[in-house]
Write a protein that holds these residues in place. Structure first.
Motif, mmCIF file in Angstrom:
data_model
loop_
_atom_site.group_PDB
_atom_site.id
_atom_site.type_symbol
_atom_site.label_atom_id
_atom_site.label_comp_id
_atom_site.label_asym_id
_atom_site.label_seq_id
_atom_site.Cartn_x
_atom_site.Cartn_y
_atom_site.Cartn_z
ATOM 1 N N VAL A 1 0.821 -1.212 0.000
ATOM 2 C CA VAL A 1 0.000 0.000 0.000
ATOM 3 C C VAL A 1 0.851 1.255 0.000
ATOM 4 O O VAL A 1 0.596 2.204 -0.758
ATOM 5 N N GLU A 2 1.873 1.302 0.840
ATOM 6 C CA GLU A 2 2.646 2.525 1.011
ATOM 7 C C GLU A 2 3.334 2.951 -0.281
ATOM 8 O O GLU A 2 3.473 4.148 -0.563
ATOM 9 N N ASN A 3 3.745 1.960 -1.097
ATOM 10 C CA ASN A 3 4.497 2.268 -2.310
ATOM 11 C C ASN A 3 3.701 2.032 -3.584
ATOM 12 O O ASN A 3 4.249 2.094 -4.681
ATOM 13 N N ASN A 4 2.401 1.741 -3.450
ATOM 14 C CA ASN A 4 1.498 1.626 -4.593
ATOM 15 C C ASN A 4 2.009 0.634 -5.637
ATOM 16 O O ASN A 4 2.126 0.939 -6.819
ATOM 17 N N CYS A 5 2.324 -0.567 -5.163
ATOM 18 C CA CYS A 5 2.837 -1.569 -6.105
ATOM 19 C C CYS A 5 2.422 -2.967 -5.658
ATOM 20 O O CYS A 5 1.919 -3.173 -4.552
ATOM 21 N N LEU A 6 2.624 -3.935 -6.561
ATOM 22 C CA LEU A 6 2.436 -5.346 -6.259
ATOM 23 C C LEU A 6 3.799 -5.979 -6.071
ATOM 24 O O LEU A 6 4.705 -5.783 -6.897
ATOM 25 N N THR A 7 3.950 -6.749 -4.998
ATOM 26 C CA THR A 7 5.198 -7.464 -4.742
ATOM 27 C C THR A 7 4.955 -8.945 -4.972
ATOM 28 O O THR A 7 4.100 -9.553 -4.313
ATOM 29 N N LEU A 8 5.683 -9.533 -5.914
ATOM 30 C CA LEU A 8 5.537 -10.957 -6.219
ATOM 31 C C LEU A 8 6.221 -11.766 -5.123
ATOM 32 O O LEU A 8 7.440 -11.703 -4.964
ATOM 33 N N ILE A 9 5.429 -12.523 -4.356
ATOM 34 C CA ILE A 9 6.009 -13.320 -3.272
ATOM 35 C C ILE A 9 6.021 -14.811 -3.592
ATOM 36 O O ILE A 9 6.673 -15.589 -2.894
ATOM 37 N N TYR A 10 5.301 -15.215 -4.671
ATOM 38 C CA TYR A 10 5.273 -16.629 -5.014
ATOM 39 C C TYR A 10 4.814 -16.776 -6.456
ATOM 40 O O TYR A 10 3.774 -16.238 -6.841
ATOM 41 N N GLU A 11 5.592 -17.511 -7.259
ATOM 42 C CA GLU A 11 5.225 -17.748 -8.650
ATOM 43 C C GLU A 11 4.556 -19.115 -8.782
ATOM 44 O O GLU A 11 5.039 -20.116 -8.249
ATOM 45 N N LEU A 12 3.420 -19.150 -9.481
ATOM 46 C CA LEU A 12 2.635 -20.379 -9.609
ATOM 47 C C LEU A 12 3.143 -21.260 -10.747
ATOM 48 O O LEU A 12 3.659 -20.765 -11.752
ATOM 49 N N ILE A 13 2.937 -22.569 -10.572
ATOM 50 C CA ILE A 13 3.093 -23.524 -11.682
ATOM 51 C C ILE A 13 1.760 -24.267 -11.813
ATOM 52 O O ILE A 13 0.865 -23.835 -12.521
ATOM 53 N N ASP A 14 1.638 -25.381 -11.095
ATOM 54 C CA ASP A 14 0.363 -26.113 -11.084
ATOM 55 C C ASP A 14 -0.257 -26.079 -9.690
ATOM 56 O O ASP A 14 -1.105 -26.900 -9.353
#
Length: 428
Positions: free
Chosen positions: A112-125
């Motif tokens: 919220v503070e920096n108005n961005c999305l942080t990728l914490i986990y990349e999906l496979i299946d």
């Protein structure tokens, strides 16, 4: 009662306010010790800056946006689309996106503070579906609302679990408002395996999931659990355990809700005006004992009573203490039924721990419920509260939420045996 035995009803009773309890423990805090209210992952995580000109980004941004920055006693305060008790903001939002154009399939934290999305986990299946809607695959969005409870327990102690759940409900309401503005259908979910999901998200005991929102295409396809652990990042700069809150969360996470048929609300607000309303929503700290019109009052209540899009449900009943509405006699009402007539300004002010807003507004609303699931009931009370905010403001009426009241005395005044969950004041 040992904390390990705290059920929803037992916790609610344990955390009640009374005239004596407030006098004995006035709950003073040192503002200098307030924990941080923004969660930020380490700098090496991949980030996507939100661009409000992109419809998908705008949808995500408006679920949690900062709408006003101000200085209070030499300290900066960043107010958001979702109100929060004491402006402590214990809630965080994560969103899984699958099959969304231009965005990597993964689980993101809305920073919220920096108005961005942080990728914490990349999906496979794998993905969140296994926890919240088994044997289904969601092409679109799965939002998770969580609470970093120390942000609230720092001030409100054992009662803070109530505020965490109410604030979660308000955040669900903010997600619903953004979905309405961007013409996305949503479904709220409360009954799912929160405890396993907390463990797999690496939250330890410092953060916990309260609810979920699904928006997208549902496919009949199993998705496996998260294949890898997610590193833990604390949402505060320091942490103190509140065992009452932790035990209440653990126990109430296992309580199933009442069930209902899924229905979607049908609103007809002017979207441009509604967006402005979402952006400008504020909690009012003073009312002027002015009347509001009967027509607007009924429009607010009718809109508030539109269906809530969830199969997991607890009924929230609304009692109205009318002080000054044109064409309606002062008194206590349940829906349109007059329970008792009279001028109850001073009484409601007293019941809400001598808060002038409950005395000086045009009407004070009390939400009550006879619930199976405490978590669901409290969050739905917050969700309904968010509707009261937005719909009141849409028709030019001011609003403020009230989470502190003398529980047993309020229940007796309302002449109900159901638990009082929340109060709202609306007026001019």
């Amino acid at each position: 009662m040992p904390h390990s035995k705290i059920s929803g009803k037992a916790y609610h009773d344990l955390s009640k306010h009374s005239y004596l309890s407030v006098q004995v423990n006035p709950n003073y805090v040192d503002a200098a010790t307030q924990p941080t209210s923004f969660k930020v992952y380490p700098r090496f995580y991949r980030r996507l800056q939100l661009n409000r000109n992109n419809p998908i980004h705008a949808f995500l941004w408006l679920t949690s946006a900062i709408t006003l920055e101000k200085i209070y006693k030499d300290s900066p305060y960043k107010l958001r689309v979702n109100p929060s008790a004491g402006a402590l903001y214990p809630t965080e939002v994560y969103v899984q996106m699958r099959g969304v154009e231009g965005i990597i399939d993964g689980i993101y934290h809305i920073e919220v503070e920096n108005n961005c999305l942080t990728l914490i986990y990349e999906l496979i299946d794998d993905g969140l579906e296994n926890y919240v809607i088994p044997n289904k695959c969601i092409n679109g969005f799965i939002f998770l609302v969580s609470c970093v409870y120390h942000r609230s327990s720092w001030k409100y102690q054992d009662r803070s679990f109530r505020y965490c759940l109410l604030d979660s409900g308000h955040h669900l309401g903010a997600i619903a408002a953004s979905a309405y503005l961007h013409e996305n259908n949503i479904q709220l979910r409360f009954d799912f395996d929160k405890l396993t999901l907390n463990a797999d998200l690496g939250f330890e005991n410092k953060e916990f999931i309260t609810s979920c929102v699904i928006s997208g295409e549902v496919q009949e396809k199993p998705v496996r659990r998260l294949r890898l652990p997610i590193p833990f990042v604390c949402g505060t700069d320091y942490f103190q355990v509140n065992q009452c809150v932790e035990d209440a969360y653990q126990t109430t996470s296992l309580q199933p809700s009442h069930q209902q048929k899924l229905e979607h609300p049908e609103f007809n607000f002017d979207r441009e005006r509604f967006l402005e309303n979402v952006w400008n929503r504020r909690s009012i700290r003073r009312f002027q004992k002015q009347s509001i019109s009967e027509n607007i009052y009924w429009q607010i209540l009718q809109a508030v009573r539109q269906p809530i899009p969830t199969e997991n449900f607890e009924e929230i009943e609304i009692y109205s203490v009318v002080h000054d509405i044109e064409g309606i006699s002062p008194g206590l009402y349940k829906n349109t039924h007059l329970i008792k007539a009279g001028n109850f300004r001073e009484k409601t002010g007293y019941l809400c721990i001598n808060q002038a807003i409950a005395r000086d507004c045009a009407v004070t609303l009390f939400f009550v419920s006879d619930y199976l699931s405490y978590q669901t009931a409290m969050q739905l009370a917050g969700f309904v509260g968010q509707r009261v905010y937005l719909f009141s403001n849409y028709w030019g009426i001011d609003c403020s939420a009230i989470g502190a009241f003398y529980d047993d005395e309020t229940q007796a005044f309302l002449e109900t045996n159901k638990d009082v969950l929340y109060a709202m004041a609306i007026g001019k």
